[in-house]
Design an enzyme around this catalytic site. Structure first.
Site, PDB file in Angstrom:
ATOM      1  N   SER A  85       7.927  -0.862  -8.173  1.00  0.00           N
ATOM      2  CA  SER A  85       7.721   0.578  -7.987  1.00  0.00           C
ATOM      3  C   SER A  85       6.415   1.106  -8.557  1.00  0.00           C
ATOM      4  O   SER A  85       6.030   2.241  -8.250  1.00  0.00           O
ATOM      5  CB  SER A  85       8.895   1.363  -8.585  1.00  0.00           C
ATOM      6  OG  SER A  85      10.038   1.253  -7.769  1.00  0.00           O
TER       7      SER A  85
ATOM      8  N   TYR B  21       6.818  -1.352   3.300  1.00  0.00           N
ATOM      9  CA  TYR B  21       7.288  -0.951   1.965  1.00  0.00           C
ATOM     10  C   TYR B  21       7.680  -2.151   1.111  1.00  0.00           C
ATOM     11  O   TYR B  21       7.323  -2.231  -0.068  1.00  0.00           O
ATOM     12  CB  TYR B  21       8.467   0.013   2.117  1.00  0.00           C
ATOM     13  CG  TYR B  21       9.092   0.442   0.812  1.00  0.00           C
ATOM     14  CD1 TYR B  21       8.417   1.303  -0.051  1.00  0.00           C
ATOM     15  CD2 TYR B  21      10.345  -0.024   0.428  1.00  0.00           C
ATOM     16  CE1 TYR B  21       8.996   1.699  -1.254  1.00  0.00           C
ATOM     17  CE2 TYR B  21      10.922   0.364  -0.765  1.00  0.00           C
ATOM     18  CZ  TYR B  21      10.244   1.228  -1.598  1.00  0.00           C
ATOM     19  OH  TYR B  21      10.810   1.599  -2.794  1.00  0.00           O
TER      20      TYR B  21
ATOM     21  N   VAL C 238      10.896  -2.381 -11.541  1.00  0.00           N
ATOM     22  CA  VAL C 238      12.020  -3.226 -11.950  1.00  0.00           C
ATOM     23  C   VAL C 238      11.607  -4.678 -12.150  1.00  0.00           C
ATOM     24  O   VAL C 238      12.427  -5.499 -12.564  1.00  0.00           O
ATOM     25  CB  VAL C 238      13.195  -3.133 -10.957  1.00  0.00           C
ATOM     26  CG1 VAL C 238      13.764  -1.730 -10.940  1.00  0.00           C
ATOM     27  CG2 VAL C 238      12.786  -3.589  -9.571  1.00  0.00           C
TER      28      VAL C 238
END
Length: 304
Positions: free
Chosen positions: A64, A189, A258
């Site tokens: 992220s 993504y 993460v």
């Protein structure tokens, strides 16, 4: 003058001795293979002096953290038009929750939760000629490092287990806030999140937020207004439902992933990246959070 190296050496020694290191993310199978014994930290100051300790030169999946970099590229392409499709409010929820998305008619709370980052990915898929290649080249140029690449095993692993991301993308599509095909947007993504970088490379990438939009090669990437907005989003939204705690304990704009990475900065002073794969209950690096709290406490430097 602040002795960053002594502070970082002390932090590294303390973190390496810690017995409670959190739990490595296991819902993405490739991430579960990383040892929780890893710890690295790298700091670059405004004069481009570098300070490091531990496994700071070992690449890991930034996950992220990449959302900030995709947001930068989107701002350079469409500027404030982003804000018609993504809000800038803290969500107060974990990064992958969908309840607010439906309640607020398909407008994600901010660009750093998964749904918001998927909208940003949709913008890049629309605006870029070859989205994956162009985004990767953007990151390479930003860091002046052509070795940075996708970890395709991680990307495949995310695609196989990304059920909530598929749910978010389809929900966005149902509200008309996804212009491209769901599979195309998510392929981009997943690759974006799979980029592998080490702590030193991350500090180079985020140097622009500490240095008024200018990278280490003195190229301007963002206006001062864009830097202000992105730093504000990182401070209020960079750690999901632990953003308030990070501001309270650390006092810096930053972003977690993460994969165990955290990057943070103090405008005009330094940019710092830390990596420890074990996560706390909120999905942020447990030792990374502790290390950055020690850094701002020992250096007496934060935005507050």
């Amino acid at each position: 003058m602040t002795d960053y190296q002594t502070i970082i050496d002390t932090i590294g020694a303390q973190c390496r001795q810690s017995m409670d290191r959190g739990k490595v993310a296991n819902y993405i199978p490739e991430l579960a293979k990383v040892s929780d014994s890893k710890f690295g930290i790298h700091l670059v100051d405004s004069n481009k002096n570098n300070y490091r300790a531990g496994h700071s030169d070992e690449a890991f999946s930034i996950q992220s953290i990449s959302k900030v970099l995709s947001l930068v590229l989107a701002f350079t392409l469409v500027d404030n038009a982003i804000l018609s499709r993504v809000d800038v409010e803290p969500s107060g929820d974990p990064f992958n929750h969908l309840s607010l998305l439906e309640f607020e008619n398909g407008i994600p709370r901010n660009p750093l939760i998964n749904a918001g980052a998927i909208v940003v990915a949709d913008i890049l898929v629309t605006e870029l000629q070859d989205p994956k290649r162009d985004f990767l080249q953007f990151v390479r140029d930003l860091t002046n490092d052509q070795t940075i690449d996708f970890d395709k095993k991680v990307a495949r692993s995310e695609k196989k287990t990304g059920f909530k991301n598929y749910a978010a993308a389809n929900l966005l599509k149902s509200y008309g806030n996804l212009k491209n095909d769901v599979e195309t947007v998510l392929d981009f993504y997943f690759h974006q999140c799979s980029i592998a970088m080490d702590c030193a490379q991350l500090t180079k990438a985020f140097f622009i937020f500490m240095n008024r939009g200018v990278c280490q090669r003195n190229k301007t990437y963002l206006t001062l207004g864009q830097v202000k907005r992105i730093n504000a989003i990182m401070l209020t939204c960079g750690f999901y439902d632990e953003a308030g705690e990070f501001a309270f304990e650390v006092g810096l704009p930053g972003k977690s992933g993460v994969g165990g990475g955290i990057v943070a900065l103090l405008p005009g002073k330094y940019c710092v990246a830390v990596w420890s794969p074990g996560l706390n209950a909120k999905g942020n690096s447990k030792l990374g959070m502790e290390a950055l709290e020690k850094l701002t406490t020992e250096s007496h430097q934060s935005i507050f």
